[in-house]
Design a protein around this motif. Structure first.
Motif, PDB file in Angstrom:
ATOM      1  N   THR A 260       0.828  -1.204   0.000  1.00 17.30           N
ATOM      2  CA  THR A 260       0.000   0.000   0.000  1.00 17.30           C
ATOM      3  C   THR A 260       0.865   1.258   0.000  1.00 17.30           C
ATOM      4  OG1 THR A 260      -1.743  -1.182   1.182  1.00 17.30           O
ATOM      5  CG2 THR A 260      -1.824   1.212   1.237  1.00 17.30           C
ATOM      6  N   PHE A 261       1.971   1.231   0.720  1.00 18.66           N
ATOM      7  CA  PHE A 261       2.923   2.349   0.746  1.00 18.66           C
ATOM      8  C   PHE A 261       3.364   2.677  -0.687  1.00 18.66           C
ATOM      9  CE2 PHE A 261       6.281   4.263   3.676  1.00 18.66           C
ATOM     10  CZ  PHE A 261       6.936   4.991   2.712  1.00 18.66           C
ATOM     11  N   ALA A 262       3.803   1.672  -1.413  1.00 18.41           N
ATOM     12  CA  ALA A 262       4.265   1.887  -2.788  1.00 18.41           C
ATOM     13  C   ALA A 262       3.134   2.347  -3.688  1.00 18.41           C
ATOM     14  CB  ALA A 262       4.888   0.601  -3.326  1.00 18.41           C
ATOM     15  N   ALA A 263       1.958   1.737  -3.523  1.00 16.76           N
ATOM     16  CA  ALA A 263       0.811   2.105  -4.352  1.00 16.76           C
ATOM     17  C   ALA A 263       0.404   3.551  -4.121  1.00 16.76           C
ATOM     18  CB  ALA A 263      -0.362   1.175  -4.048  1.00 16.76           C
ATOM     19  N   ALA A 264       0.523   4.030  -2.891  1.00 14.20           N
ATOM     20  CA  ALA A 264       0.134   5.404  -2.575  1.00 14.20           C
ATOM     21  C   ALA A 264       1.073   6.426  -3.210  1.00 14.20           C
ATOM     22  CB  ALA A 264       0.082   5.597  -1.068  1.00 14.20           C
ATOM     23  N   ILE A 265       2.336   6.071  -3.378  1.00 12.76           N
ATOM     24  CA  ILE A 265       3.256   6.958  -4.101  1.00 12.76           C
ATOM     25  C   ILE A 265       2.887   6.996  -5.568  1.00 12.76           C
ATOM     26  CG2 ILE A 265       5.655   7.315  -4.832  1.00 12.76           C
ATOM     27  CD1 ILE A 265       6.551   6.104  -2.196  1.00 12.76           C
ATOM     28  N   GLY A 266       2.637   5.827  -6.148  1.00 16.13           N
ATOM     29  CA  GLY A 266       2.262   5.755  -7.552  1.00 16.13           C
ATOM     30  C   GLY A 266       3.347   6.296  -8.457  1.00 16.13           C
ATOM     31  N   THR A 267       2.965   7.130  -9.404  1.00 20.50           N
ATOM     32  CA  THR A 267       3.921   7.648 -10.382  1.00 20.50           C
ATOM     33  C   THR A 267       4.604   8.937  -9.931  1.00 20.50           C
ATOM     34  OG1 THR A 267       2.154   8.860 -11.521  1.00 20.50           O
ATOM     35  CG2 THR A 267       2.641   6.629 -12.298  1.00 20.50           C
ATOM     36  N   ARG A 268       4.312   9.400  -8.722  1.00 23.38           N
ATOM     37  CA  ARG A 268       4.932  10.645  -8.259  1.00 23.38           C
ATOM     38  C   ARG A 268       6.413  10.428  -7.942  1.00 23.38           C
ATOM     39  NH1 ARG A 268       0.297   9.389  -6.153  1.00 23.38           N
ATOM     40  NH2 ARG A 268      -1.521  10.684  -6.635  1.00 23.38           N
ATOM     41  N   PRO A 269       7.269  11.393  -8.236  1.00 22.68           N
ATOM     42  CA  PRO A 269       8.700  11.251  -7.915  1.00 22.68           C
ATOM     43  C   PRO A 269       8.919  11.198  -6.412  1.00 22.68           C
ATOM     44  CG  PRO A 269       8.328  13.018  -9.514  1.00 22.68           C
ATOM     45  CD  PRO A 269       6.991  12.652  -8.960  1.00 22.68           C
ATOM     46  N   ALA A 270       9.809  10.319  -5.969  1.00 19.18           N
ATOM     47  CA  ALA A 270      10.087  10.202  -4.537  1.00 19.18           C
ATOM     48  C   ALA A 270      11.393   9.461  -4.322  1.00 19.18           C
ATOM     49  CB  ALA A 270       8.948   9.470  -3.816  1.00 19.18           C
ATOM     50  N   VAL A 271      11.938   9.612  -3.123  1.00 13.45           N
ATOM     51  CA  VAL A 271      13.064   8.812  -2.627  1.00 13.45           C
ATOM     52  C   VAL A 271      12.574   8.101  -1.380  1.00 13.45           C
ATOM     53  CG1 VAL A 271      15.292   8.949  -1.446  1.00 13.45           C
ATOM     54  CG2 VAL A 271      14.931  10.213  -3.576  1.00 13.45           C
ATOM     55  N   VAL A 272      12.837   6.797  -1.277  1.00  9.21           N
ATOM     56  CA  VAL A 272      12.420   6.027  -0.109  1.00  9.21           C
ATOM     57  C   VAL A 272      13.620   5.291   0.473  1.00  9.21           C
ATOM     58  CG1 VAL A 272      10.964   4.181   0.791  1.00  9.21           C
ATOM     59  CG2 VAL A 272      10.070   5.718  -0.976  1.00  9.21           C
ATOM     60  N   ILE A 273      13.890   5.544   1.744  1.00 11.24           N
ATOM     61  CA  ILE A 273      14.883   4.776   2.494  1.00 11.24           C
ATOM     62  C   ILE A 273      14.142   3.574   3.084  1.00 11.24           C
ATOM     63  CG2 ILE A 273      16.626   4.836   4.316  1.00 11.24           C
ATOM     64  CD1 ILE A 273      17.072   6.872   2.009  1.00 11.24           C
ATOM     65  N   VAL A 274      14.605   2.382   2.755  1.00 11.86           N
ATOM     66  CA  VAL A 274      13.870   1.171   3.101  1.00 11.86           C
ATOM     67  C   VAL A 274      14.441   0.520   4.366  1.00 11.86           C
ATOM     68  CG1 VAL A 274      13.136  -1.106   2.306  1.00 11.86           C
ATOM     69  CG2 VAL A 274      13.260   0.802   0.684  1.00 11.86           C
ATOM     70  N   GLU A 275      13.679   0.556   5.417  1.00 15.48           N
ATOM     71  CA  GLU A 275      13.867  -0.187   6.658  1.00 15.48           C
ATOM     72  C   GLU A 275      15.263  -0.047   7.290  1.00 15.48           C
ATOM     73  OE1 GLU A 275      11.450  -1.221   8.246  1.00 15.48           O
ATOM     74  OE2 GLU A 275       9.877  -1.279   6.721  1.00 15.48           O
ATOM     75  N   PRO A 276      15.544   1.119   7.904  1.00 11.59           N
ATOM     76  CA  PRO A 276      16.801   1.285   8.641  1.00 11.59           C
ATOM     77  C   PRO A 276      17.044   0.165   9.651  1.00 11.59           C
ATOM     78  CG  PRO A 276      15.705   3.386   8.412  1.00 11.59           C
ATOM     79  CD  PRO A 276      14.756   2.360   7.881  1.00 11.59           C
ATOM     80  N   ASP A 277      18.284  -0.295   9.698  1.00 16.79           N
ATOM     81  CA  ASP A 277      18.766  -1.333  10.623  1.00 16.79           C
ATOM     82  C   ASP A 277      18.359  -2.754  10.253  1.00 16.79           C
ATOM     83  OD1 ASP A 277      20.051   0.542  12.127  1.00 16.79           O
ATOM     84  OD2 ASP A 277      18.750   0.409  13.858  1.00 16.79           O
ATOM     85  N   SER A 278      17.547  -2.921   9.214  1.00 20.27           N
ATOM     86  CA  SER A 278      16.993  -4.243   8.938  1.00 20.27           C
ATOM     87  C   SER A 278      18.050  -5.250   8.505  1.00 20.27           C
ATOM     88  CB  SER A 278      15.910  -4.155   7.867  1.00 20.27           C
ATOM     89  OG  SER A 278      16.417  -3.579   6.673  1.00 20.27           O
ATOM     90  N   ILE A 279      19.161  -4.780   7.910  1.00 21.76           N
ATOM     91  CA  ILE A 279      20.228  -5.687   7.494  1.00 21.76           C
ATOM     92  C   ILE A 279      21.171  -5.966   8.661  1.00 21.76           C
ATOM     93  CG2 ILE A 279      22.192  -5.990   5.946  1.00 21.76           C
ATOM     94  CD1 ILE A 279      19.471  -6.191   4.587  1.00 21.76           C
ATOM     95  N   ALA A 280      21.606  -4.926   9.345  1.00 22.36           N
ATOM     96  CA  ALA A 280      22.557  -5.114  10.438  1.00 22.36           C
ATOM     97  C   ALA A 280      21.973  -5.925  11.581  1.00 22.36           C
ATOM     98  CB  ALA A 280      23.031  -3.757  10.947  1.00 22.36           C
ATOM     99  N   ASP A 281      20.644  -5.926  11.733  1.00 25.80           N
ATOM    100  CA  ASP A 281      19.999  -6.726  12.772  1.00 25.80           C
ATOM    101  C   ASP A 281      20.192  -8.224  12.551  1.00 25.80           C
ATOM    102  OD1 ASP A 281      19.045  -4.778  14.421  1.00 25.80           O
ATOM    103  OD2 ASP A 281      16.998  -4.812  13.676  1.00 25.80           O
ATOM    104  N   ARG A 282      20.700  -8.602  11.382  1.00 28.81           N
ATOM    105  CA  ARG A 282      20.851 -10.016  11.041  1.00 28.81           C
ATOM    106  C   ARG A 282      21.581 -10.792  12.137  1.00 28.81           C
ATOM    107  NH1 ARG A 282      21.254 -14.696  10.872  1.00 28.81           N
ATOM    108  NH2 ARG A 282      22.015 -16.041   9.202  1.00 28.81           N
ATOM    109  N   GLU A 283      22.597 -10.198  12.740  1.00 30.97           N
ATOM    110  CA  GLU A 283      23.406 -10.941  13.703  1.00 30.97           C
ATOM    111  C   GLU A 283      22.676 -11.219  15.006  1.00 30.97           C
ATOM    112  OE1 GLU A 283      25.862  -7.334  15.865  1.00 30.97           O
ATOM    113  OE2 GLU A 283      26.934  -8.870  14.757  1.00 30.97           O
ATOM    114  N   CYS A 284      21.517 -10.581  15.198  1.00 27.23           N
ATOM    115  CA  CYS A 284      20.735 -10.823  16.411  1.00 27.23           C
ATOM    116  C   CYS A 284      19.502 -11.673  16.127  1.00 27.23           C
ATOM    117  CB  CYS A 284      20.293  -9.488  17.014  1.00 27.23           C
ATOM    118  SG  CYS A 284      21.656  -8.398  17.468  1.00 27.23           S
ATOM    119  N   MET A 285      19.435 -12.303  14.945  1.00 31.02           N
ATOM    120  CA  MET A 285      18.246 -13.027  14.541  1.00 31.02           C
ATOM    121  C   MET A 285      18.552 -14.507  14.331  1.00 31.02           C
ATOM    122  SD  MET A 285      16.893 -10.215  11.754  1.00 31.02           S
ATOM    123  CE  MET A 285      15.211 -10.813  11.683  1.00 31.02           C
ATOM    124  N   THR A 286      17.526 -15.330  14.525  1.00 26.71           N
ATOM    125  CA  THR A 286      17.657 -16.750  14.211  1.00 26.71           C
ATOM    126  C   THR A 286      17.577 -16.940  12.701  1.00 26.71           C
ATOM    127  OG1 THR A 286      15.269 -17.163  14.261  1.00 26.71           O
ATOM    128  CG2 THR A 286      16.469 -17.302  16.365  1.00 26.71           C
TER     129      THR A 286
END
Length: 465
Positions: free
Chosen positions: A279-305
């Motif tokens: 829904t987030f992506a659909a709401a942007i649609g064709t309008r120009p934008a920059v989106v930073i996707v999920e801060p910390d989501s990669i580095a959290d890997r070492e604390c995950m099963t």
């Protein structure tokens, strides 16, 4: 969120530099409806015999009778001329809606004759405040003669208003360059600093306004937004009208901040997250934008099963694909942690995790989000990541609080930090951005006892040189 030390030409000139890489593109999305903004009255729209419709100040107004048994007993929609729905194509249905009372409404895109086979069938709740709704779907049926319906029966009588109704076929989208399509970065008129300034006039407000609130910065979106389509649309819409480039942060991954203690949370499940980010992506649609996707989501890997990581990979891969398919003029940057993480975990390992979640489907990656490392350190770190990726990617650096560098790796409201370079293209990266909102707390720690995300004027003033 935890950020620990562990481990083109004319438009582009408005940003201060020429953008070298992606050439401007025009997306090939096709609008299937007519008169969706009701500029021609109710032409092209119909209402059932018991549901009179009219144009009310540029909106479609429907008087919905009470006493009916089924949703389909009172309807409005558009079916002439009939439009085709192609199997496997991606579509976005979006509209503004409000009502005289809270009511559940059903919307479908379906065959316009019996058996009325639907490609989308959704129920949503309208309120007395106008909201934006956006529903993305992949067609499972090939239907040459389709219609759009809003089915409103089975409840007590009320009045419904609709506006800006759109049904877009996204097949054939061509990626565009949001920088070349806009004339500069968007200054958020409702940022936390600006909101505080407007409510607290005085010398401190003047200082914060001049140094922070009047500058371009990102707006963050998460599970605090009750209607993500409405929240995103009401940010990117005004930016588009102003011909400016908005920066957004998607921050709602389940198990968020797995290695920390101040910014936990996120969507309640994997499926809930997928629906949210679509829904987030659909709401942007064709309008120009920059989106930073999920801060910390990669580095959290070492604390995950392994199971948790498998779920996170699935969600991030899905997220990047949604922006690619539904928001062709958006550049996504998958978060890639910061210099401190690189030193403790290792750039090669982090690059491997980026590859696992499909950074190839992102425009690039972001570094130093909500952290303090100097831009030069962050550029070195990003270049090291690129040396381990299968293909080098553009990157952006968060400069919102890095003017004095990192203080012994402290990440949670450390003292003595300063504002960094304001939003710009170039500067050793594809862009330097204020991703973290200056003055927003990292949590109850350091020089602040405010919860994460809450604005503190004392934090903002401390950042001003």
């Amino acid at each position: 969120m935890r950020w620990i030390t562990r481990g083109l030409l004319a438009a582009a000139l408005a940003f201060g530099v020429v953008v070298p890489t992606t050439a401007p593109g025009a997306n090939a999305a096709t609008e299937l409806l007519t008169n969706g903004n009701f500029s021609s009255g109710t032409t092209g729209w119909w209402g059932s015999d018991n549901t009179p419709i009219s144009n009310d100040a540029g909106q479609l107004k429907a008087i919905v009778p009470g006493g009916t048994a089924n949703k389909w007993d009172t309807m409005l929609g558009q079916k002439v001329p009939a439009f085709p729905i192609k199997k496997s194509h991606r579509y976005v249905l979006s509209f503004d809606a409000r009502a005289s009372a809270d009511r559940a409404v059903r919307t479908t895109v379906q065959l316009n004759q019996p058996p009325y086979t639907p490609n989308i069938d959704r129920t949503f709740t309208v309120s007395t405040t106008s909201q934006r709704f956006a529903f993305a779907f992949t067609a499972t049926q090939e239907i040459a003669n389709s219609e759009l319906t809003f089915q409103m029966g089975g409840v007590a009588g009320y009045t419904l208003w609709l506006d800006n109704v759109s049904l877009v076929d996204n097949y054939g989208n061509v990626a565009g360059n949001p920088v070349s399509l806009t004339s500069g970065f968007y200054v958020d008129p409702k940022s936390n600093p600006k909101d505080w300034v407007d409510k607290n006039p005085g010398d401190d407000a003047n200082k914060i306004n001049a140094a922070i609130a009047s500058k371009p910065m990102a707006r963050w979106f998460g599970n605090w937004n009750s209607n993500i389509a409405d929240a995103v649309y009401k940010f990117v819409g005004p930016a588009d009208t102003a011909d400016k480039l908005p920066v957004l942060v998607a921050y709602n991954i389940p198990g968020r901040d797995a290695c920390g203690e101040h910014s936990g949370g996120g969507a309640g499940s994997k499926d809930a997250y997928k629906a949210w980010i679509e829904t987030f992506a659909a709401a942007i649609g064709t309008r120009p934008a920059v989106v930073i996707v999920e801060p910390d989501s990669i580095a959290d890997r070492e604390c995950m099963t392994e199971t948790e990581w498998a779920d996170r990979k699935e969600m991030l891969t899905f997220a990047l694909q949604q922006f690619k398919e539904l928001a062709p003029n958006t550049w996504t940057y998958l978060d890639a942690a910061n210099t401190g993480w690189g030193r403790s975990i290792g750039e090669q390992k982090l690059a491997g995790w980026l590859s696992e979640v499909g950074v190839a489907n992102a425009h690039g990656f972001s570094v130093n989000v909500s952290n303090y490392y100097y831009t030069s350190e962050s550029i070195t770190y990003a270049n090291a990541l690129n040396s381990y990726l299968p293909a080098s990617k553009p990157f952006v650096v968060d400069t919102s609080r890095n003017g004095a560098g990192s203080l012994n790796g402290e990440w949670c409201n450390p003292s003595g930090r300063k504002l960094g370079a304001t939003a710009q293209t170039g500067g050793g990266a594809e862009m330097l951005l204020w991703v973290k909102v200056p003055g927003d707390s990292d949590g109850d720690c350091g020089i602040s006892d405010r919860p994460a995300g809450q604005f503190g004027p004392e934090l903002a003033l401390a950042l001003i040189p």
